[in-house]
Design a protein around this motif. Structure first.
Motif, PDB file in Angstrom:
ATOM      1  N   GLY A  74       0.832  -1.205   0.000  1.00 48.27           N
ATOM      2  CA  GLY A  74       0.000   0.000   0.000  1.00 48.27           C
ATOM      3  C   GLY A  74       0.862   1.249   0.000  1.00 48.27           C
ATOM      4  N   THR A  75       0.399   2.274   0.669  1.00 46.30           N
ATOM      5  CA  THR A  75       1.117   3.554   0.634  1.00 46.30           C
ATOM      6  C   THR A  75       2.453   3.505   1.374  1.00 46.30           C
ATOM      7  OG1 THR A  75       0.018   4.333   2.625  1.00 46.30           O
ATOM      8  CG2 THR A  75      -1.048   4.868   0.537  1.00 46.30           C
ATOM      9  N   THR A  76       2.647   2.495   2.230  1.00 51.27           N
ATOM     10  CA  THR A  76       3.907   2.463   2.987  1.00 51.27           C
ATOM     11  C   THR A  76       5.102   2.235   2.064  1.00 51.27           C
ATOM     12  OG1 THR A  76       3.877   0.080   3.437  1.00 51.27           O
ATOM     13  CG2 THR A  76       2.734   1.489   5.021  1.00 51.27           C
ATOM     14  N   ALA A  77       4.833   1.724   0.855  1.00 53.73           N
ATOM     15  CA  ALA A  77       5.925   1.486  -0.101  1.00 53.73           C
ATOM     16  C   ALA A  77       6.585   2.790  -0.515  1.00 53.73           C
ATOM     17  CB  ALA A  77       5.391   0.762  -1.335  1.00 53.73           C
ATOM     18  N   ALA A  78       5.881   3.896  -0.324  1.00 47.55           N
ATOM     19  CA  ALA A  78       6.399   5.167  -0.848  1.00 47.55           C
ATOM     20  C   ALA A  78       7.132   6.002   0.200  1.00 47.55           C
ATOM     21  CB  ALA A  78       5.242   5.982  -1.418  1.00 47.55           C
ATOM     22  N   VAL A  79       7.165   5.550   1.457  1.00 55.36           N
ATOM     23  CA  VAL A  79       7.645   6.435   2.529  1.00 55.36           C
ATOM     24  C   VAL A  79       9.104   6.858   2.349  1.00 55.36           C
ATOM     25  CG1 VAL A  79       8.107   6.613   5.000  1.00 55.36           C
ATOM     26  CG2 VAL A  79       5.965   5.620   4.221  1.00 55.36           C
ATOM     27  N   ALA A  80      10.026   5.890   2.377  1.00 52.69           N
ATOM     28  CA  ALA A  80      11.453   6.244   2.355  1.00 52.69           C
ATOM     29  C   ALA A  80      11.818   6.952   1.054  1.00 52.69           C
ATOM     30  CB  ALA A  80      12.297   4.986   2.536  1.00 52.69           C
ATOM     31  N   LEU A  81      11.243   6.467  -0.043  1.00 53.55           N
ATOM     32  CA  LEU A  81      11.487   7.078  -1.352  1.00 53.55           C
ATOM     33  C   LEU A  81      11.078   8.552  -1.342  1.00 53.55           C
ATOM     34  CD1 LEU A  81      11.828   6.867  -4.515  1.00 53.55           C
ATOM     35  CD2 LEU A  81       9.439   6.157  -4.562  1.00 53.55           C
ATOM     36  N   PRO A 127      -5.658  -5.748  -1.498  1.00 51.42           N
ATOM     37  CA  PRO A 127      -5.779  -5.422  -0.059  1.00 51.42           C
ATOM     38  C   PRO A 127      -4.586  -4.611   0.428  1.00 51.42           C
ATOM     39  CG  PRO A 127      -5.093  -7.697  -0.346  1.00 51.42           C
ATOM     40  CD  PRO A 127      -5.279  -7.148  -1.721  1.00 51.42           C
ATOM     41  N   CYS A 128      -4.714  -3.295   0.362  1.00 50.42           N
ATOM     42  CA  CYS A 128      -3.535  -2.450   0.572  1.00 50.42           C
ATOM     43  C   CYS A 128      -3.346  -2.037   2.025  1.00 50.42           C
ATOM     44  CB  CYS A 128      -3.618  -1.224  -0.325  1.00 50.42           C
ATOM     45  SG  CYS A 128      -4.808  -0.011   0.238  1.00 50.42           S
ATOM     46  N   LYS A 129      -4.205  -2.509   2.924  1.00 46.06           N
ATOM     47  CA  LYS A 129      -4.090  -2.087   4.325  1.00 46.06           C
ATOM     48  C   LYS A 129      -3.737  -3.285   5.200  1.00 46.06           C
ATOM     49  CE  LYS A 129      -7.981   0.882   3.243  1.00 46.06           C
ATOM     50  NZ  LYS A 129      -9.187   1.518   3.707  1.00 46.06           N
ATOM     51  N   GLY A 130      -3.558  -3.041   6.477  1.00 44.43           N
ATOM     52  CA  GLY A 130      -3.215  -4.153   7.359  1.00 44.43           C
ATOM     53  C   GLY A 130      -3.511  -3.825   8.812  1.00 44.43           C
ATOM     54  N   ILE A 131      -3.492  -4.887   9.622  1.00 48.14           N
ATOM     55  CA  ILE A 131      -3.614  -4.743  11.075  1.00 48.14           C
ATOM     56  C   ILE A 131      -2.239  -5.062  11.657  1.00 48.14           C
ATOM     57  CG2 ILE A 131      -4.740  -5.649  13.160  1.00 48.14           C
ATOM     58  CD1 ILE A 131      -6.684  -4.242  11.330  1.00 48.14           C
ATOM     59  N   VAL A 132      -1.800  -4.275  12.622  1.00 49.92           N
ATOM     60  CA  VAL A 132      -0.474  -4.515  13.194  1.00 49.92           C
ATOM     61  C   VAL A 132      -0.546  -4.727  14.706  1.00 49.92           C
ATOM     62  CG1 VAL A 132       0.815  -3.237  11.434  1.00 49.92           C
ATOM     63  CG2 VAL A 132      -0.039  -2.028  13.445  1.00 49.92           C
TER      64      VAL A 132
END
Ligand code: SF4
Length: 558
Positions: free
Chosen positions: A170-177, A227-232
């Motif tokens: 999901g959107t977390t793929a874009a953070v560090a970039l 399913p781009c979200k998750g439970i942590v």
């Protein structure tokens, strides 16, 4: 659903099979979001039978950055709608129904849905696999991310690769970039990601790969095949069953505050969702607090004993909780950055970055000028999800209604201003159509869906791409007219100088070094394409007539 007036006591609005009742909220008033949802689901039905939209303590206390939480995990965060629920004594809206939803052409609808799902799930080619791999940030590729921004190089991954990446992270793929390439504004729009939060040493510590380790369950909206979200779960913080933080939250409580502790970021995110406050507004307000502390305007004495300096993740968590509960300094911080600066005074409004009270989200207008236009020209200022040509501008995303406009009109270069007003109008109108259809914004990013075919199969209306786009334009005009009715004029939506790359927002290092953005020029170009008067904001009467809106917008036409 339009809710008018205010209930005498805290109330639940219950809609069952179209029948509306009001029930006392009773002991639910004052409860946090998870307890509220559990109680309402127990009382009214299971996950599949009932939908709930509710506020937490922040909305009840009319905190202006209060959010509305939908079905426990999903935040409707911006613009303080939680406070609107609270002002009506409305704790929650509960909706359930037992009837079928009529579908005009059920076989055709199922066929299209199956084809879409199959396409999302099919095996990737070697090329797509390569792009899916390369699309995930690498600590050793910082030089390339920065160079692409400097040169304005757009690289669009194949659709299948985007979908795979989105399903996984999901959107977390874009953070560090995004921290490295300048997309993410940090340190209250004064920092340089690649210098102040370097990719290998810090950026990668809050990236999707790290977040993945905490995921206990994937989460999607309905039966979405992506399913781009998750439970942590975060043991050290005693957090279970928490929605995975996404891009805005991780950047906001992470890089923006120079905090590389992902567990603390997740705890801040949990506090936002439990108490019902917006993660963008709250973290942006904390960045302003850090700067005010650095400048000696605020001290621990003003912040209930908390020394809120850059990198103080524990302090960020304590202050987030205070904003959510409205206790102590949280009472004035929970109004967002504009009012917090008014409360503090001492010149602190000078570095309060907002547009008419709305804190801009974590996509820097010096990186993507058209997101800046959305921040200052959309009727809901500061939002990154309100419709923009930004995704086309920076990495070549296509247009979702391709038969309604020519590519030369919706496709723009990253750098420069040419043709951007028209592209912005097309993409933002399409975005409004998408919202009206109840589709997901990420389908605009991860490859086109056959909107017209889906709509026709569902309704039998036989609308073309062009018809749908016109609907989007009508919606955008109605949204704008709301502001006109409330006496808001275009000049009220002023960009902060840092958003323009002016003054102390003119960066001297990193991929955005030396960049200035002519946002007012771009905004006027967008207004021109929408046929809006740049002073009054009124729609041209000729266009209103073409749209069939001359009557409804009477009094707000040019
Ligand atoms: S509908 Fe959109 S937001 Fe929801 S899971 Fe699918 S891609 Fe993600």
């Amino acid at each position: 659903v339009v809710v008018r007036g205010k209930a005498a006591v805290p109330t639940l609005l219950v809609i069952r099979d179209g029948e509306i009742t009001f029930e006392p909220a009773g002991e639910l008033w004052g409860r946090e979001i998870p307890e509220t949802f559990d109680a309402l689901k127990t009382k009214f039905g299971g996950k599949r039978d009932v939908g709930v939209s509710a506020i937490g303590p922040a909305g009840e206390k009319l905190q202006r950055i209060a959010s509305v939480m939908n079905d426990r995990y999903h935040a409707f965060g911006r613009q303080g709608f939680g406070a609107i629920y609270g002002s009506k004594n409305l704790k929650a809206i509960v909706v359930s129904g037992t009837r079928d939803i009529p579908i005009a052409k059920p076989d055709e609808f199922k066929k299209i849905c199956k084809a879409i799902t199959d396409e999302y799930k099919k095996d990737l080619s070697i090329v797509a696999r390569f792009f899916a791999y390369m699309g995930k940030p690498k600590g050793w590729l910082g030089w390339m991310y920065r160079l692409m921004t400097r040169l304005g190089m757009k690289v669009q991954a194949p659709t299948a690769a985007m979908r795979r990446m989105w399903s996984q992270r999901g959107t977390t793929a874009a953070v560090a970039l995004s921290v490295e390439n300048g997309d993410a504004p940090i340190k209250n729009w004064m920092g340089v990601g690649s210098r102040d939060f370097p990719l290998a040493k810090k950026g990668m510590k809050i990236d999707g790969k790290v977040v993945d380790k905490y995921i206990t369950k994937k989460l999607s909206c309905g039966d979405c095949p992506m399913p781009c979200k998750g439970i942590v779960k975060v043991k050290s913080r005693n957090l279970t069953d928490v929605r995975r933080p996404d891009y805005e939250t991780i950047v906001g409580f992470g890089a923006n505050l120079v905090n590389d502790d992902i567990e603390l970021v997740t705890a801040c995110h949990d506090a936002c969702n439990r108490l019902g406050i917006d993660a963008v507004s709250s973290s942006a307000t904390l960045a302003w607090v850090c700067e005010a502390t650095e400048k000696g305007i605020l001290t621990a004495a003003d912040l209930d004993g908390i020394e809120m300096t850059w990198g103080n993740g524990e302090g960020a968590l304590l202050l987030t909780i205070k904003m959510g509960t409205g206790e102590g300094c949280g009472a004035w911080l929970g109004s967002g950055v504009q009012r917090a600066a008014e409360h503090v005074g001492k010149g602190s409004d000078d570095f309060a970055v907002h547009i008419h009270g709305g804190e801009p989200a974590y996509h820097d207008s010096r990186f993507t000028s058209l997101m800046g236009v959305t921040y200052i020209a959309d009727p809901t200022p500061g939002r990154h999800t309100a419709g923009s040509a930004s995704w086309n501008e920076t990495f070549g995303a296509g247009f979702s209604l391709p038969n309604a406009a020519e590519k030369k009109d919706w496709n723009v270069k990253w750098k420069g201003t040419e043709g951007k007003g028209k592209a912005q109008a097309l993409h933002s109108n399409a975005h409004q159509a998408m919202n009206g259809l109840g589709l997901c914004m990420f389908t605009m990013l991860t490859g086109r869906l056959p909107w017209a075919d889906l709509l026709d199969a569902a309704t039998g209306w036989g609308m073309s791409d062009a018809d749908i786009l016109v609907c989007g334009e009508r919606i955008q005009n109605l949204r704008a007219a709301f502001n006109r009715r409330e006496g808001i004029v275009p000049a009220d939506f002023k960009p902060h100088r840092r958003m323009l790359g002016e003054g102390d927002g003119h960066l001297e290092a990193g991929p955005l070094k030396g960049i200035r953005v002519p946002l007012p020029v771009l905004r006027d170009d967008y207004y021109g394409s929408m046929k809006w008067n740049t002073t009054s904001g009124h729609l041209a009467k000729s266009r209103a007539t073409e749209l069939g809106m001359a009557d409804i917008l009477d009094g707000y036409l040019d």
